[in-house]
Design a protein around this motif. Structure first.
Motif, PDB file in Angstrom:
ATOM      1  N   ARG A 102       0.815  -1.213   0.000  1.00  0.00           N
ATOM      2  CA  ARG A 102       0.000   0.000   0.000  1.00  0.00           C
ATOM      3  C   ARG A 102       0.848   1.263   0.000  1.00  0.00           C
ATOM      4  NH1 ARG A 102      -2.277  -1.365   4.084  1.00  0.00           N
ATOM      5  NH2 ARG A 102      -1.357  -0.015   5.654  1.00  0.00           N
ATOM      6  N   THR A 103       2.019   1.212   0.611  1.00  0.00           N
ATOM      7  CA  THR A 103       2.803   2.433   0.821  1.00  0.00           C
ATOM      8  C   THR A 103       4.047   2.526  -0.051  1.00  0.00           C
ATOM      9  OG1 THR A 103       4.022   1.381   2.642  1.00  0.00           O
ATOM     10  CG2 THR A 103       2.023   2.586   3.212  1.00  0.00           C
ATOM     11  N   GLY A 104       4.525   1.412  -0.580  1.00  0.00           N
ATOM     12  CA  GLY A 104       5.773   1.439  -1.330  1.00  0.00           C
ATOM     13  C   GLY A 104       5.555   1.477  -2.827  1.00  0.00           C
TER      14      GLY A 104
ATOM     15  N   LEU B  49      18.247 -18.001  -0.504  1.00  0.00           N
ATOM     16  CA  LEU B  49      16.799 -18.171  -0.391  1.00  0.00           C
ATOM     17  C   LEU B  49      16.473 -19.662  -0.285  1.00  0.00           C
ATOM     18  CD1 LEU B  49      14.218 -16.388  -0.440  1.00  0.00           C
ATOM     19  CD2 LEU B  49      14.061 -16.886  -2.899  1.00  0.00           C
ATOM     20  N   PRO B  50      15.927 -20.117   0.857  1.00  0.00           N
ATOM     21  CA  PRO B  50      15.624 -21.545   1.017  1.00  0.00           C
ATOM     22  C   PRO B  50      14.536 -21.998   0.051  1.00  0.00           C
ATOM     23  CG  PRO B  50      15.597 -20.383   3.132  1.00  0.00           C
ATOM     24  CD  PRO B  50      15.617 -19.334   2.050  1.00  0.00           C
ATOM     25  N   PRO B  51      14.343 -23.311  -0.075  1.00  0.00           N
ATOM     26  CA  PRO B  51      13.255 -23.800  -0.939  1.00  0.00           C
ATOM     27  C   PRO B  51      11.901 -23.382  -0.404  1.00  0.00           C
ATOM     28  CG  PRO B  51      14.262 -25.592   0.313  1.00  0.00           C
ATOM     29  CD  PRO B  51      15.133 -24.405   0.504  1.00  0.00           C
ATOM     30  N   ASP B  52      10.929 -23.239  -1.327  1.00  0.00           N
ATOM     31  CA  ASP B  52       9.549 -22.870  -0.992  1.00  0.00           C
ATOM     32  C   ASP B  52       9.509 -21.566  -0.200  1.00  0.00           C
ATOM     33  OD1 ASP B  52       8.425 -25.200  -2.209  1.00  0.00           O
ATOM     34  OD2 ASP B  52       9.087 -26.350  -0.458  1.00  0.00           O
ATOM     35  N   THR B  53      10.302 -20.607  -0.637  1.00  0.00           N
ATOM     36  CA  THR B  53      10.408 -19.319   0.048  1.00  0.00           C
ATOM     37  C   THR B  53      10.423 -18.207  -0.983  1.00  0.00           C
ATOM     38  OG1 THR B  53      11.715 -20.366   1.800  1.00  0.00           O
ATOM     39  CG2 THR B  53      11.776 -17.971   1.702  1.00  0.00           C
ATOM     40  N   ALA B  54       9.833 -17.065  -0.613  1.00  0.00           N
ATOM     41  CA  ALA B  54       9.812 -15.880  -1.476  1.00  0.00           C
ATOM     42  C   ALA B  54      10.429 -14.707  -0.738  1.00  0.00           C
ATOM     43  CB  ALA B  54       8.379 -15.549  -1.891  1.00  0.00           C
ATOM     44  N   VAL B  55      10.953 -13.765  -1.505  1.00  0.00           N
ATOM     45  CA  VAL B  55      11.547 -12.564  -0.922  1.00  0.00           C
ATOM     46  C   VAL B  55      11.202 -11.363  -1.783  1.00  0.00           C
ATOM     47  CG1 VAL B  55      13.753 -12.891  -2.154  1.00  0.00           C
ATOM     48  CG2 VAL B  55      13.689 -11.505  -0.067  1.00  0.00           C
ATOM     49  N   TRP B  56      10.966 -10.231  -1.129  1.00  0.00           N
ATOM     50  CA  TRP B  56      10.847  -8.940  -1.804  1.00  0.00           C
ATOM     51  C   TRP B  56      12.120  -8.148  -1.570  1.00  0.00           C
ATOM     52  CZ3 TRP B  56       5.271  -7.032  -0.097  1.00  0.00           C
ATOM     53  CH2 TRP B  56       4.310  -7.806  -0.763  1.00  0.00           C
ATOM     54  N   LEU B  57      12.639  -7.565  -2.636  1.00  0.00           N
ATOM     55  CA  LEU B  57      13.897  -6.829  -2.581  1.00  0.00           C
ATOM     56  C   LEU B  57      13.724  -5.457  -3.218  1.00  0.00           C
ATOM     57  CD1 LEU B  57      15.987  -9.770  -4.058  1.00  0.00           C
ATOM     58  CD2 LEU B  57      16.029  -9.119  -1.644  1.00  0.00           C
ATOM     59  N   ARG B  58      14.599  -4.530  -2.843  1.00  0.00           N
ATOM     60  CA  ARG B  58      14.731  -3.258  -3.549  1.00  0.00           C
ATOM     61  C   ARG B  58      16.091  -3.251  -4.238  1.00  0.00           C
ATOM     62  NH1 ARG B  58      10.193  -0.872  -4.669  1.00  0.00           N
ATOM     63  NH2 ARG B  58       8.886  -0.430  -2.861  1.00  0.00           N
TER      64      ARG B  58
ATOM     65  N   ALA C  12      20.049  -4.212 -18.692  1.00  0.00           N
ATOM     66  CA  ALA C  12      20.841  -5.218 -17.993  1.00  0.00           C
ATOM     67  C   ALA C  12      20.488  -5.351 -16.523  1.00  0.00           C
ATOM     68  CB  ALA C  12      22.327  -4.884 -18.130  1.00  0.00           C
ATOM     69  N   ALA C  13      20.105  -4.261 -15.877  1.00  0.00           N
ATOM     70  CA  ALA C  13      19.852  -4.317 -14.433  1.00  0.00           C
ATOM     71  C   ALA C  13      18.681  -3.418 -14.092  1.00  0.00           C
ATOM     72  CB  ALA C  13      21.089  -3.884 -13.669  1.00  0.00           C
ATOM     73  N   PRO C  14      17.908  -3.782 -13.046  1.00  0.00           N
ATOM     74  CA  PRO C  14      16.789  -2.929 -12.634  1.00  0.00           C
ATOM     75  C   PRO C  14      17.280  -1.573 -12.128  1.00  0.00           C
ATOM     76  CG  PRO C  14      16.664  -5.123 -11.641  1.00  0.00           C
ATOM     77  CD  PRO C  14      18.010  -5.001 -12.249  1.00  0.00           C
ATOM     78  N   ASP C  15      16.457  -0.554 -12.327  1.00  0.00           N
ATOM     79  CA  ASP C  15      16.767   0.764 -11.786  1.00  0.00           C
ATOM     80  C   ASP C  15      16.806   0.717 -10.272  1.00  0.00           C
ATOM     81  OD1 ASP C  15      16.852   1.799 -14.310  1.00  0.00           O
ATOM     82  OD2 ASP C  15      14.787   2.543 -14.285  1.00  0.00           O
ATOM     83  N   ALA C  16      17.579   1.597  -9.692  1.00  0.00           N
ATOM     84  CA  ALA C  16      17.644   1.696  -8.236  1.00  0.00           C
ATOM     85  C   ALA C  16      16.254   1.974  -7.686  1.00  0.00           C
ATOM     86  CB  ALA C  16      18.611   2.802  -7.833  1.00  0.00           C
ATOM     87  N   GLY C  17      15.898   1.263  -6.628  1.00  0.00           N
ATOM     88  CA  GLY C  17      14.593   1.459  -6.007  1.00  0.00           C
ATOM     89  C   GLY C  17      13.504   0.579  -6.555  1.00  0.00           C
ATOM     90  N   ALA C  18      13.773  -0.147  -7.656  1.00  0.00           N
ATOM     91  CA  ALA C  18      12.753  -1.013  -8.239  1.00  0.00           C
ATOM     92  C   ALA C  18      12.475  -2.195  -7.318  1.00  0.00           C
ATOM     93  CB  ALA C  18      13.202  -1.513  -9.607  1.00  0.00           C
ATOM     94  N   LEU C  19      11.227  -2.652  -7.339  1.00  0.00           N
ATOM     95  CA  LEU C  19      10.834  -3.817  -6.539  1.00  0.00           C
ATOM     96  C   LEU C  19      11.174  -5.099  -7.285  1.00  0.00           C
ATOM     97  CD1 LEU C  19       9.209  -5.129  -4.160  1.00  0.00           C
ATOM     98  CD2 LEU C  19       7.252  -5.080  -5.714  1.00  0.00           C
TER      99      LEU C  19
END
Length: 543
Positions: free
Chosen positions: A465-467, A533-542, A495-502
């Motif tokens: 909601r906020t990011g 990142l372990p199996p069956d796991t998700a992560v959100w990164l910036r 080649a690479a995501p912009d800074a701040g991209a999700l």
């Protein structure tokens, strides 16, 4: 539409909303009688605000004999006394809106209850009378009319026809208590247009259309033949004129539609999402996909591709009131996927299912478009096994006991671990029995646990909601470790995501997966292991 001025951002809330489905009967009991009600929902609005959802979708709360959980509507302008009153519904809509939460209601246009005033009149009028023209009445076949008019089968099993004492048969694609309406009759169209206006006038922001592709029928009512084109009652062209007339009404109130449209043909499906028809439709290919990186990626790509030509946002759904809960489904190791997956006693690993459901939550919440969350998903509830003598879903009886029905995902929610009936609010036994394990999933216990499913959903919805980078908008796949999916919520930047991209990464494989370089961790569905990142796991990164 092309050439139209841009709409204000607030008017486009639905394109990226997080929408919470409430099955009223099982959400919260405000008067203690064993059945969830609108008073219970109103009392829990602070919980929904803290959860962080944008809108509530309510399954039918109208007057109904509840032969099919309220999807047999007797009167759209009256709230069933089991749930409350019309005045209370109006208060709920207004109070939720003051808290920033919109209301979406369910409309069931394919059929009504056999207690509806129209059907009671048709039944009493007798063969050949105009009252019967609002439905599909026909004489039977055979020497004495003892054979149904055609070979159509009910969605719940058994014939789609029931014979009255006067010898005529009436059509019901679902239960006998749900006679199908004749949408070729102008009075039917007028009535539903007035029903829409009735609820839009009361502040409803949207309507979910049940069985949206079934309304129109071939007037000849021919026998069903496999491969017949067009189908005698699925996705007939006449439907689009109906929805164009509905869209004009919704536009006048700034309201939206979401259709329950199950179609394997992408070209046919997308016709419902043209700019002058429905705003959105449920995405069942994603829901029906097994926990498999390759197949989920294909489902995501196909969904985005079919929505792109008409500019409609996708919707992402992990569970609803008709399917087995996510924790239980994902706890089953299967090469294929049984969409219902409701067979009795099927082995399941709740630990595996919970890990995957947590990862799936971050996956679905990061994808472009709107997301629907079914009540109890945020608590990680598994499918409950209902004793045979307590099953109420008509699917069980109509299938001769082969299908246990949908009650297992409709069990009343646990709110307070140490309260009677897990804090559902009942002073007597709830309408469906709660498993003994239910208190361990209670909302109050999970709210105090930083590692709980509820805490994960609250934090994920807060970030969403906020990011930046969530909701409606583009996405681009990234190269990833074998057995993982990775994408960035930004246009293709090379080649690479912009800074701040999700960035979202989900690992489906046994070996832990490396994270993309130059990233900051926002949220994980499970702790990282040595930076992997372990199996069956998700992560959100910036980035």
């Amino acid at each position: 539409m092309e050439g139209s001025p841009p709409e204000p951002a607030d008017a486009l809330w639905w394109r990226g909303a997080a929408i919470y489905q409430i099955y009223v009967r099982s959400f919260a009991d405000g008067d203690g009688d064993g059945t969830g009600d609108l008073a219970g929902v109103r009392a829990r609005l602070p919980y929904l605000v803290e959860l962080g959802v944008d809108a509530l979708w309510f399954t039918p709360w109208y007057l109904s004999p509840l032969a099919d959980g309220g999807y047999d509507v007797a009167d759209y302008r009256t709230v069933d006394p089991a749930f409350g009153t019309l005045a209370e519904a109006e208060k709920l809509i207004a109070e939720a809106r003051e808290l920033g939460i919109r209301t979406i209601i369910d409309v069931v246009p394919n059929h009504v209850s056999d207690r509806h005033v129209w059907f009671r009149a048709a039944r009493a009028a007798g063969p050949g009378r105009p009252e019967r023209a609002l439905f599909h009445f026909r004489p039977g076949r055979g020497e004495h009319g003892e054979i149904p008019p055609n070979d159509w089968v009910s969605e719940f099993g058994g014939p789609a026809w029931t014979r009255l004492d006067d010898g005529e048969w009436y059509l019901h694609l679902f239960a006998p208590e749900q006679p199908d309406l004749n949408w070729a009759h102008p009075a039917v169209r007028r009535e539903y247009e007035e029903v829409l206006r009735f609820w839009f006038e009361r502040g409803v922001a949207g309507v979910r259309i049940d069985s949206a592709a079934l309304l129109a029928k071939d007037p000849a009512l021919p026998d069903f033949t496999a491969g017949r084109d067009p189908h005698p009652y699925v996705d007939l062209d006449e439907l689009h004129a109906i929805y164009r007339s509905w869209r004009a009404i919704a536009d006048a109130y700034g309201a939206i539609f979401v259709g329950e449209v199950w179609l394997p043909d992408t070209e046919r499906f997308v016709r419902y999402l043209r700019p002058d028809e429905l705003h959105t439709a449920f995405n069942f290919s994603f829901l029906a996909c097994p926990w498999d990186a390759r197949r989920l990626r294909a489902a995501i790509e196909e969904t985005l591709a079919e929505h792109r030509p008409v500019g409609a946002p996708a919707t992402w759904v992990l569970c609803n009131h008709d399917v087995t809960r996510t924790v239980t489904r994902y706890g089953r190791e299967a090469t294929g996927f049984d969409f219902a997956a409701k067979e009795f006693g099927t082995p399941t690993d709740p630990g595996l299912g919970t890990r995957r459901a947590r990862a799936a939550a971050l996956l679905s919440l990061a994808l472009p478009g709107a997301v629907y969350l079914y009540q109890g998903e945020e608590l990680g509830l598994p499918e409950a096994e209902i004793p045979l003598d307590r099953i109420q879903d008509p699917m069980h009886a109509r299938s001769g006991g082969k299908d246990p029905g949908r009650d297992g995902c409709r069990v009343p929610l646990p709110w307070t671990a140490d309260a009677p009936y897990a804090g559902f609010g009942s002073a007597t036994a709830p309408w469906l029995p709660q498993p003994r394990s239910w208190p361990r999933y209670a909302a109050d216990r999970q709210a105090a646990d930083p590692g709980s499913m509820l805490t994960l959903y609250r934090e994920a919805l807060r970030l969403r909601r906020t990011g930046p980078g969530f909701g409606d908008g583009p996405m681009t796949w990234l190269e990833s470790h074998s057995g993982a999916l990775a994408f960035v919520r930004a246009p293709d930047t090379g080649a690479a995501p912009d800074a701040g991209a999700l960035i979202c990464v989900v690992n489906f494989s046994a070996p832990p997966a490396p994270l993309p370089p130059h990233t900051e961790v926002l949220l994980t569905s499970a702790p990282l292991t040595g930076g992997l990142l372990p199996p069956d796991t998700a992560v959100w990164l910036r980035a």
